[in-house]
Every structure is written in C-alpha cells, then in structure tokens.
Design a protein around this motif. Structure first.
Motif, PDB file in Angstrom:
ATOM      1  N   ARG A   7       2.761 -10.965 -10.506  1.00  0.00           N
ATOM      2  CA  ARG A   7       2.346  -9.573 -10.727  1.00  0.00           C
ATOM      3  C   ARG A   7       0.852  -9.406 -10.410  1.00  0.00           C
ATOM      4  NH1 ARG A   7       3.741  -4.403 -11.100  1.00  0.00           N
ATOM      5  NH2 ARG A   7       2.595  -3.300 -12.690  1.00  0.00           N
ATOM      6  N   LEU A   8       0.036 -10.323 -10.900  1.00  0.00           N
ATOM      7  CA  LEU A   8      -1.399 -10.265 -10.640  1.00  0.00           C
ATOM      8  C   LEU A   8      -1.685 -10.389  -9.146  1.00  0.00           C
ATOM      9  CD1 LEU A   8      -4.305 -10.138 -11.668  1.00  0.00           C
ATOM     10  CD2 LEU A   8      -4.221 -12.625 -11.927  1.00  0.00           C
ATOM     11  N   GLN A   9      -1.000 -11.291  -8.487  1.00  0.00           N
ATOM     12  CA  GLN A   9      -1.189 -11.465  -7.049  1.00  0.00           C
ATOM     13  C   GLN A   9      -0.808 -10.187  -6.303  1.00  0.00           C
ATOM     14  OE1 GLN A   9       1.254 -14.503  -5.289  1.00  0.00           O
ATOM     15  NE2 GLN A   9      -0.218 -14.851  -3.651  1.00  0.00           N
ATOM     16  N   ARG A  10       0.257  -9.544  -6.720  1.00  0.00           N
ATOM     17  CA  ARG A  10       0.686  -8.290  -6.092  1.00  0.00           C
ATOM     18  C   ARG A  10      -0.359  -7.193  -6.290  1.00  0.00           C
ATOM     19  NH1 ARG A  10       4.716  -4.396  -8.508  1.00  0.00           N
ATOM     20  NH2 ARG A  10       4.951  -2.839  -6.897  1.00  0.00           N
ATOM     21  N   VAL A  11      -0.910  -7.103  -7.485  1.00  0.00           N
ATOM     22  CA  VAL A  11      -1.935  -6.094  -7.772  1.00  0.00           C
ATOM     23  C   VAL A  11      -3.175  -6.336  -6.919  1.00  0.00           C
ATOM     24  CG1 VAL A  11      -3.537  -5.285  -9.554  1.00  0.00           C
ATOM     25  CG2 VAL A  11      -1.117  -5.546 -10.092  1.00  0.00           C
ATOM     26  N   VAL A  12      -3.625  -7.582  -6.864  1.00  0.00           N
ATOM     27  CA  VAL A  12      -4.825  -7.908  -6.087  1.00  0.00           C
ATOM     28  C   VAL A  12      -4.616  -7.593  -4.609  1.00  0.00           C
ATOM     29  CG1 VAL A  12      -6.265  -9.819  -5.286  1.00  0.00           C
ATOM     30  CG2 VAL A  12      -5.705  -9.608  -7.708  1.00  0.00           C
ATOM     31  N   TRP A  13      -3.485  -8.001  -4.047  1.00  0.00           N
ATOM     32  CA  TRP A  13      -3.236  -7.746  -2.628  1.00  0.00           C
ATOM     33  C   TRP A  13      -3.067  -6.265  -2.349  1.00  0.00           C
ATOM     34  CZ3 TRP A  13      -4.687 -10.528   1.103  1.00  0.00           C
ATOM     35  CH2 TRP A  13      -4.730 -11.916   0.990  1.00  0.00           C
ATOM     36  N   THR A  14      -2.481  -5.528  -3.288  1.00  0.00           N
ATOM     37  CA  THR A  14      -2.329  -4.078  -3.095  1.00  0.00           C
ATOM     38  C   THR A  14      -3.686  -3.393  -3.073  1.00  0.00           C
ATOM     39  OG1 THR A  14      -0.167  -4.117  -4.171  1.00  0.00           O
ATOM     40  CG2 THR A  14      -1.254  -1.995  -4.009  1.00  0.00           C
ATOM     41  N   TYR A  15      -4.543  -3.700  -4.054  1.00  0.00           N
ATOM     42  CA  TYR A  15      -5.889  -3.129  -4.068  1.00  0.00           C
ATOM     43  C   TYR A  15      -6.664  -3.507  -2.808  1.00  0.00           C
ATOM     44  CZ  TYR A  15      -5.974  -1.284  -8.827  1.00  0.00           C
ATOM     45  OH  TYR A  15      -5.743  -0.549  -9.943  1.00  0.00           O
ATOM     46  N   THR A  16      -6.588  -4.763  -2.423  1.00  0.00           N
ATOM     47  CA  THR A  16      -7.311  -5.233  -1.237  1.00  0.00           C
ATOM     48  C   THR A  16      -6.837  -4.510   0.017  1.00  0.00           C
ATOM     49  OG1 THR A  16      -7.591  -7.399  -2.257  1.00  0.00           O
ATOM     50  CG2 THR A  16      -7.902  -7.268   0.120  1.00  0.00           C
ATOM     51  N   GLY A  17      -5.535  -4.430   0.180  1.00  0.00           N
ATOM     52  CA  GLY A  17      -4.975  -3.788   1.369  1.00  0.00           C
ATOM     53  C   GLY A  17      -5.325  -2.316   1.468  1.00  0.00           C
ATOM     54  N   PHE A  18      -5.132  -1.584   0.377  1.00  0.00           N
ATOM     55  CA  PHE A  18      -5.428  -0.156   0.407  1.00  0.00           C
ATOM     56  C   PHE A  18      -6.919   0.101   0.610  1.00  0.00           C
ATOM     57  CE2 PHE A  18      -1.158   0.417  -1.160  1.00  0.00           C
ATOM     58  CZ  PHE A  18      -0.809   1.696  -0.770  1.00  0.00           C
ATOM     59  N   THR A  19      -7.768  -0.751   0.029  1.00  0.00           N
ATOM     60  CA  THR A  19      -9.214  -0.577   0.200  1.00  0.00           C
ATOM     61  C   THR A  19      -9.630  -0.851   1.642  1.00  0.00           C
ATOM     62  OG1 THR A  19      -9.578  -1.206  -2.100  1.00  0.00           O
ATOM     63  CG2 THR A  19     -11.481  -1.274  -0.656  1.00  0.00           C
ATOM     64  N   ILE A  20      -9.090  -1.890   2.241  1.00  0.00           N
ATOM     65  CA  ILE A  20      -9.403  -2.208   3.641  1.00  0.00           C
ATOM     66  C   ILE A  20      -8.946  -1.071   4.550  1.00  0.00           C
ATOM     67  CG2 ILE A  20      -8.784  -3.719   5.573  1.00  0.00           C
ATOM     68  CD1 ILE A  20      -8.837  -6.035   3.525  1.00  0.00           C
ATOM     69  N   ILE A  21      -7.761  -0.537   4.300  1.00  0.00           N
ATOM     70  CA  ILE A  21      -7.277   0.583   5.096  1.00  0.00           C
ATOM     71  C   ILE A  21      -8.193   1.793   4.921  1.00  0.00           C
ATOM     72  CG2 ILE A  21      -5.401   2.269   5.310  1.00  0.00           C
ATOM     73  CD1 ILE A  21      -3.489  -0.099   4.631  1.00  0.00           C
TER      74      ILE A  21
END
Length: 64
Positions: A7-21
C-alpha cells in the motif's frame, strides 16, 4: 512484502507519477506560451500542485 508495504509503495509511486506528469505539463505549457523564468516557475509549481491533488483524488477514489 505485506499489505502495508504494498500500500505504501503504491501511494509513493502514485504521488511521484502524478507530480512528474504535472511538472512536465507545466513546463511544456510555459515553453509553448513563451513565458519567462518567473512564469515558467509559477506554471511548473501550479501544475505540480494540481498533480498532487489529482494523486490524492485518485487514491481516495480507489481506497480499499
């Protein structure tokens, strides 16, 4: 890997991806609009904030 770690890994990757976009969209918009340094920084910052907001909305919507 247990549920909490996934769950934590999913949250981190989601935040990272949306921020990069968001940063990429903001930078692209600023370049296409011909904005100067201040305008480019403002555009990138605003789109990054929108990206984080989109990540929060996505995570809340897909909450288990």
């Amino acid at each position: 890997m247990n549920y909490q770690e996934r769950r934590l890994q999913r949250v981190v990757w989601t935040y990272t991806g949306f921020t990069i976009i968001g940063v990429a969209v903001g930078f692209g918009f600023a370049v296409l609009a011909g904005l100067g340094d201040t305008g480019r920084s403002a555009s990138v910052g605003a789109c990054a904030i929108v990206g984080v907001g989109a990540a929060v909305a996505y995570l809340l919507r897909s909450a288990d």
